[in-house]
Design a protein around this motif. Structure first.
Motif, mmCIF file in Angstrom:
data_model
loop_
_atom_site.group_PDB
_atom_site.id
_atom_site.type_symbol
_atom_site.label_atom_id
_atom_site.label_comp_id
_atom_site.label_asym_id
_atom_site.label_seq_id
_atom_site.Cartn_x
_atom_site.Cartn_y
_atom_site.Cartn_z
ATOM 1 N N GLN A 179 87.744 -5.655 -29.461
ATOM 2 C CA GLN A 179 88.375 -4.833 -28.441
ATOM 3 C C GLN A 179 87.529 -3.599 -28.194
ATOM 4 O OE1 GLN A 179 92.196 -3.144 -29.394
ATOM 5 N NE2 GLN A 179 91.528 -2.310 -31.335
ATOM 6 N N GLN A 180 87.818 -2.950 -27.089
ATOM 7 C CA GLN A 180 87.213 -1.669 -26.784
ATOM 8 C C GLN A 180 88.338 -0.721 -26.411
ATOM 9 O OE1 GLN A 180 84.285 -2.766 -23.736
ATOM 10 N NE2 GLN A 180 82.690 -2.427 -25.263
ATOM 11 N N TYR A 181 88.153 0.532 -26.750
ATOM 12 C CA TYR A 181 89.144 1.546 -26.424
ATOM 13 C C TYR A 181 88.456 2.902 -26.416
ATOM 14 C CZ TYR A 181 89.166 2.189 -31.511
ATOM 15 O OH TYR A 181 88.795 2.397 -32.811
ATOM 16 N N ALA A 182 89.194 3.920 -26.048
ATOM 17 C CA ALA A 182 88.700 5.291 -26.037
ATOM 18 C C ALA A 182 89.701 6.147 -26.797
ATOM 19 C CB ALA A 182 88.562 5.786 -24.602
ATOM 20 N N HIS A 183 89.249 7.286 -27.264
ATOM 21 C CA HIS A 183 90.190 8.234 -27.848
ATOM 22 C C HIS A 183 89.660 9.660 -27.749
ATOM 23 C CE1 HIS A 183 87.856 7.583 -31.683
ATOM 24 N NE2 HIS A 183 88.107 8.864 -31.845
ATOM 25 N N VAL A 184 90.607 10.580 -27.843
ATOM 26 C CA VAL A 184 90.296 12.001 -27.838
ATOM 27 C C VAL A 184 90.984 12.630 -29.041
ATOM 28 C CG1 VAL A 184 90.505 14.192 -26.593
ATOM 29 C CG2 VAL A 184 90.161 12.078 -25.313
ATOM 30 N N LEU A 185 90.247 13.442 -29.776
ATOM 31 C CA LEU A 185 90.836 14.263 -30.829
ATOM 32 C C LEU A 185 90.951 15.675 -30.288
ATOM 33 C CD1 LEU A 185 88.845 13.161 -34.020
ATOM 34 C CD2 LEU A 185 91.052 12.311 -33.205
ATOM 35 N N TYR A 186 92.154 16.195 -30.253
ATOM 36 C CA TYR A 186 92.395 17.560 -29.807
ATOM 37 C C TYR A 186 92.503 18.440 -31.048
ATOM 38 C CZ TYR A 186 93.573 15.512 -25.294
ATOM 39 O OH TYR A 186 93.521 14.826 -24.108
ATOM 40 N N PHE A 187 91.627 19.422 -31.178
ATOM 41 C CA PHE A 187 91.678 20.370 -32.287
ATOM 42 C C PHE A 187 92.545 21.534 -31.837
ATOM 43 C CE2 PHE A 187 87.881 17.894 -32.883
ATOM 44 C CZ PHE A 187 87.971 17.558 -34.229
ATOM 45 N N MET A 188 93.690 21.697 -32.497
ATOM 46 C CA MET A 188 94.686 22.661 -32.049
ATOM 47 C C MET A 188 94.549 24.019 -32.738
ATOM 48 S SD MET A 188 95.895 20.671 -29.847
ATOM 49 C CE MET A 188 97.238 21.592 -29.145
ATOM 50 N N THR A 189 93.723 24.093 -33.788
ATOM 51 C CA THR A 189 93.506 25.375 -34.472
ATOM 52 C C THR A 189 92.012 25.619 -34.633
ATOM 53 O OG1 THR A 189 93.512 24.442 -36.711
ATOM 54 C CG2 THR A 189 95.663 25.102 -35.805
ATOM 55 N N GLU A 190 91.654 26.888 -34.677
ATOM 56 C CA GLU A 190 90.251 27.263 -34.913
ATOM 57 C C GLU A 190 89.784 26.746 -36.270
ATOM 58 O OE1 GLU A 190 88.037 28.635 -32.958
ATOM 59 O OE2 GLU A 190 89.277 29.342 -31.312
ATOM 60 N N GLU A 191 90.677 26.763 -37.268
ATOM 61 C CA GLU A 191 90.324 26.307 -38.611
ATOM 62 C C GLU A 191 89.967 24.827 -38.616
ATOM 63 O OE1 GLU A 191 93.302 27.932 -37.957
ATOM 64 O OE2 GLU A 191 92.567 29.902 -38.564
ATOM 65 N N ALA A 192 90.771 24.018 -37.927
ATOM 66 C CA ALA A 192 90.496 22.581 -37.880
ATOM 67 C C ALA A 192 89.170 22.299 -37.184
ATOM 68 C CB ALA A 192 91.633 21.851 -37.172
ATOM 69 N N LEU A 193 88.910 23.002 -36.099
ATOM 70 C CA LEU A 193 87.651 22.823 -35.380
ATOM 71 C C LEU A 193 86.468 23.271 -36.237
ATOM 72 C CD1 LEU A 193 86.111 22.069 -32.806
ATOM 73 C CD2 LEU A 193 86.527 24.404 -31.980
ATOM 74 N N ALA A 194 86.588 24.408 -36.910
ATOM 75 C CA ALA A 194 85.506 24.912 -37.757
ATOM 76 C C ALA A 194 85.226 23.955 -38.913
ATOM 77 C CB ALA A 194 85.857 26.301 -38.286
ATOM 78 N N GLU A 195 86.271 23.408 -39.515
ATOM 79 C CA GLU A 195 86.090 22.439 -40.615
ATOM 80 C C GLU A 195 85.368 21.191 -40.123
ATOM 81 O OE1 GLU A 195 88.908 19.518 -43.235
ATOM 82 O OE2 GLU A 195 89.628 21.566 -42.915
ATOM 83 N N PHE A 196 85.752 20.709 -38.943
ATOM 84 C CA PHE A 196 85.107 19.539 -38.362
ATOM 85 C C PHE A 196 83.625 19.806 -38.114
ATOM 86 C CE2 PHE A 196 83.694 17.200 -34.589
ATOM 87 C CZ PHE A 196 83.911 15.901 -35.012
ATOM 88 N N ARG A 197 83.305 20.933 -37.502
ATOM 89 C CA ARG A 197 81.914 21.251 -37.146
ATOM 90 C C ARG A 197 81.051 21.539 -38.367
ATOM 91 N NH1 ARG A 197 80.964 24.993 -32.237
ATOM 92 N NH2 ARG A 197 79.078 23.742 -32.170
ATOM 93 N N ALA A 198 81.636 22.062 -39.434
ATOM 94 C CA ALA A 198 80.872 22.412 -40.632
ATOM 95 C C ALA A 198 80.599 21.205 -41.531
ATOM 96 C CB ALA A 198 81.606 23.488 -41.428
ATOM 97 N N SER A 199 81.350 20.139 -41.350
ATOM 98 C CA SER A 199 81.199 18.983 -42.241
ATOM 99 C C SER A 199 79.969 18.159 -41.859
ATOM 100 C CB SER A 199 82.441 18.097 -42.186
ATOM 101 O OG SER A 199 82.534 17.459 -40.938
ATOM 102 N N SER A 200 79.395 17.508 -42.868
ATOM 103 C CA SER A 200 78.248 16.628 -42.594
ATOM 104 C C SER A 200 78.713 15.277 -42.085
ATOM 105 C CB SER A 200 77.404 16.457 -43.854
ATOM 106 O OG SER A 200 78.186 15.882 -44.889
ATOM 107 N N GLY A 201 79.942 14.937 -42.317
ATOM 108 C CA GLY A 201 80.543 13.699 -41.833
ATOM 109 C C GLY A 201 82.039 13.776 -42.051
#
Length: 186
Positions: A109-131
């Motif tokens: 199958q094929q599909y699409a998705h969006v992750l919405y980061f609702m807090t600055e902390e969640a976004l910062a953790e995502f961007r700082a991680s290596s994976g």
């Protein structure tokens, strides 16, 4: 029947993931401009077909848009796709998404998705991680009323909200849980 060793299992999962990564899902060689165009098209599709996502987009501090994920499985399975992280409507990074699985599964199958980061902390953790791996901390906004997408009050307070859409194929059940996101250069 001889039980499967851990090494054989991991080898099969790695082979399936590599095979999916090699599949021409229309994103690979065209670079950043092509990927950004696909992200724009996916966001436009959401705006037109699921107007409730506009509120999520406005309230989020960032969005990871994966416009095309290809998933396949025959015992061993996996998925792969590429997308862009947008902050304030501007692409700041590109990411790949990969997932491996084993079990009773046959199809693609094929599909699409969006992750919405609702807090600055969640976004910062995502961007700082290596994976970063999506897990139980991701809440889903579900399409439960035709073209209306619902995000309950408890979902709206979650640090990361996932919206999966545009499913097509013969393998049921798209999910981002267990998906690993890694920064890439398109």
């Amino acid at each position: 029947m001889k039980p499967m060793s851990r090494r054989a299992l991991l080898g099969g999962v790695a082979a399936t993931t590599l095979a999916l990564a090699a599949c021409g899902n229309g994103v690979g060689s065209e670079g950043a401009a092509k990927l950004d165009a696909r992200v724009d098209a996916a966001l436009n599709y959401l705006d037109v077909n699921f107007p409730g996502t506009r509120d999520l987009q406005q309230k989020s501090v960032g969005m990871l848009v994966m416009p095309l994920i290809t998933e396949a499985g025959f015992g061993f399975g996996g998925s792969y796709g590429r997308g862009a992280l947008r902050v304030n409507g501007i692409t700041v990074d590109y990411y790949s998404a990969a997932q491996a699985s084993f079990g009773l599964q046959v199809g693609a199958q094929q599909y699409a998705h969006v992750l919405y980061f609702m807090t600055e902390e969640a976004l910062a953790e995502f961007r700082a991680s290596s994976g970063w791996a999506a897990g139980a901390d991701v809440e889903y906004a579900v399409n439960d009323r035709g073209a209306n997408l619902s995000a309950e009050t408890t979902t709206a307070l979650s640090p990361v909200i996932a919206v999966v859409f545009g499913q097509a194929g013969l393998l049921a059940g798209a999910s981002v849980e267990g998906t690993k996101y890694s920064r890439i250069i398109p």
